[in-house]
Design a protein around this motif. Structure first.
Motif, short mmCIF file in Angstrom:
data_model
loop_
_atom_site.label_atom_id
_atom_site.label_comp_id
_atom_site.label_asym_id
_atom_site.label_seq_id
_atom_site.Cartn_x
_atom_site.Cartn_y
_atom_site.Cartn_z
N TRP A 36 -2.30 9.42 -6.22
CA TRP A 36 -0.91 8.95 -6.15
C TRP A 36 -0.89 7.48 -5.73
N ILE A 37 -0.30 6.64 -6.55
CA ILE A 37 -0.15 5.21 -6.22
C ILE A 37 1.32 4.98 -5.88
N VAL A 38 1.59 4.86 -4.60
CA VAL A 38 2.97 4.71 -4.12
C VAL A 38 3.23 3.23 -3.84
N VAL A 39 4.23 2.68 -4.48
CA VAL A 39 4.52 1.25 -4.34
C VAL A 39 5.91 1.08 -3.75
N GLU A 40 5.95 0.66 -2.50
CA GLU A 40 7.23 0.46 -1.84
C GLU A 40 7.89 -0.84 -2.29
N ASP A 41 9.19 -0.74 -2.54
CA ASP A 41 9.99 -1.93 -2.83
C ASP A 41 10.39 -2.53 -1.49
N SER A 42 9.46 -3.29 -0.89
CA SER A 42 9.72 -3.84 0.44
C SER A 42 8.73 -4.95 0.76
N LEU A 43 9.13 -5.77 1.72
CA LEU A 43 8.33 -6.90 2.16
C LEU A 43 7.08 -6.41 2.91
N HIS A 44 7.23 -5.29 3.62
CA HIS A 44 6.13 -4.70 4.39
C HIS A 44 6.06 -3.21 4.08
N LYS A 45 4.89 -2.63 4.31
CA LYS A 45 4.79 -1.17 4.24
C LYS A 45 5.60 -0.59 5.40
N THR A 46 6.42 0.39 5.14
CA THR A 46 7.22 0.98 6.22
C THR A 46 6.43 2.06 6.96
N PRO A 47 6.73 2.23 8.26
CA PRO A 47 6.08 3.30 9.03
C PRO A 47 6.37 4.68 8.42
N LEU A 48 7.57 4.87 7.92
CA LEU A 48 7.92 6.20 7.36
C LEU A 48 6.97 6.57 6.23
N VAL A 49 6.81 5.67 5.27
CA VAL A 49 5.96 5.99 4.12
C VAL A 49 4.48 6.04 4.54
N THR A 50 4.08 5.12 5.41
CA THR A 50 2.69 5.09 5.88
C THR A 50 2.30 6.43 6.52
N ASN A 51 3.13 6.90 7.46
CA ASN A 51 2.83 8.16 8.16
C ASN A 51 2.96 9.34 7.22
N PHE A 52 3.94 9.26 6.35
CA PHE A 52 4.15 10.34 5.39
C PHE A 52 2.90 10.54 4.54
N LEU A 53 2.38 9.45 3.99
CA LEU A 53 1.22 9.55 3.10
C LEU A 53 -0.01 10.04 3.86
N MET A 54 -0.15 9.55 5.10
CA MET A 54 -1.31 9.94 5.91
C MET A 54 -1.36 11.46 6.08
N LYS A 55 -0.18 12.05 6.25
CA LYS A 55 -0.12 13.50 6.51
C LYS A 55 0.05 14.33 5.24
N SER A 56 0.09 13.64 4.08
CA SER A 56 0.48 14.34 2.85
C SER A 56 -0.59 15.28 2.31
N GLY A 57 -1.86 15.01 2.64
CA GLY A 57 -2.93 15.81 2.06
C GLY A 57 -3.32 15.38 0.66
N LEU A 58 -2.72 14.31 0.16
CA LEU A 58 -3.01 13.82 -1.19
C LEU A 58 -4.00 12.66 -1.15
N THR A 59 -4.68 12.43 -2.28
CA THR A 59 -5.43 11.19 -2.46
C THR A 59 -4.42 10.13 -2.90
N TYR A 60 -4.38 9.02 -2.18
CA TYR A 60 -3.31 8.06 -2.49
C TYR A 60 -3.74 6.62 -2.24
N THR A 61 -2.97 5.72 -2.82
CA THR A 61 -3.06 4.30 -2.50
C THR A 61 -1.65 3.83 -2.19
N HIS A 62 -1.50 3.12 -1.07
CA HIS A 62 -0.19 2.68 -0.61
C HIS A 62 -0.07 1.17 -0.82
#
Ligand code: UDP
Ligand code: MN
Length: 258
Positions: A36-62
């Motif tokens: 999963w390649i998740v691309v946030e529309d934002s100036l910085h990576k948000t804590p919400l998405v960062t923590n979410f992905l960490m706990k997701s159990g998926l292989t991902y790139t943020h």
């Protein structure tokens, strides 16, 4: 081994974001060999998405990239005015090309690229259909374009035209959710990307016309007779009571992530 499916998802901060990502990630958890390649529309990576992905159990790139201010929809603009998620999908493509270039081995060019918006609904069967993509595979999309579904029309195993309610003369009159591209083709055409200046309805065409012709499209989902993905849209939640309570200092605890 199974070809990896690289799913590129643009996402942005809003009240329903975590709910959307939860639904999406729990679908993806059922799909083998998915990155999963998740691309946030934002100036910085948000804590919400960062923590979410960490706990997701998926292989991902943020990843993250903000939409240029002049390209962003303003409050009150009609939703069709500007295409959304363009820079984010292109950033996903850029990362993928760079990452694969530096990965050794034949296998690193084996794979499929799919653009999955965070609010659509995806059947698990869809991923099995797209896994065998040689160049560009296509299928119907439900509940889109003011129609019950839009779809390529297949005759004799080939796409011959498109069932759509609007401008069938577009080079590829298909929704983003209605096609997947082989990684090989993405790598072989390093300049192919989405054109944010493309007129409304031409975003998908801007990528695809650099990659294939209509007669090369590979129909999936039983010759494009099955709907396996739906262009659902989530209602914006009303915050009338929240705002009334906030005035009295009784709003919901801002420390609780929703
Ligand atoms: N999106 C984004 N920034 C925005 C608006 C949307 O990154 O300012 C993302 C959104 O999360 C979704 C994709 O772009 O993954 C398409 O947006 P949306 O679902 O709103 O478009 P539509 O349903 O109208 O095609
Ligand atoms: Mn959407």
């Amino acid at each position: 081994s199974l070809p990896t499916i690289f799913v590129i998802t643009p996402t942005y901060v809003r009240l329903v974001q975590k709910a959307e990502l939860t639904r999406l990630s729990q679908t993806f958890l059922h799909v083998p060999q998915l990155h999963w390649i998740v691309v946030e529309d934002s100036l910085h990576k948000t804590p919400l998405v960062t923590n979410f992905l960490m706990k997701s159990g998926l292989t991902y790139t943020h990843l993250h990239v903000p939409t240029a201010k002049e390209r962003k929809l303003q409050e009150g603009d009609p939703s069709w005015l500007k295409p959304r998620g363009v820079e984010q999908r292109n950033e996903g493509l850029r990362w993928l090309r760079e990452d694969r270039r530096t990965q050794p081995g034949e296998d690193s060019h084996q794979g499929v690229v799919y653009f999955a918006d965070d609010d659509n609904t995806y059947s698990l069967q869809l991923f099995e259909e797209m896994r065998s993509t040689q160049r560009v595979s296509v299928w119907p999309v439900g509940l889109v374009g003011g129609m019950k579904f839009e779809s390529p029309v297949v005759e004799g195993g080939k796409v011959v035209r498109f069932h759509t309610g609007w401008r069938p003369s577009r080079p590829f009159p298909m929704d983003m959710a209605g096609f997947a591209v082989s990684l090989k083709l993405v790598l072989a055409n390093p300049d192919a990307c989405f054109d944010g200046e493309a007129p409304m309805g031409f975003l998908e065409s801007s990528l695809l016309k650099g990659l294939v012709t209509i007669d090369e499209l590979e129909p999936k989902a039983d010759n494009c007779t099955k709907v396996l993905v739906w262009h659902t849209r989530t209602e914006k939640p009303k915050m009338k009571r929240e705002e009334a309570l906030q005035v009295q200092g009784l709003g919901s605890d801002p420390a609780v992530e929703i």
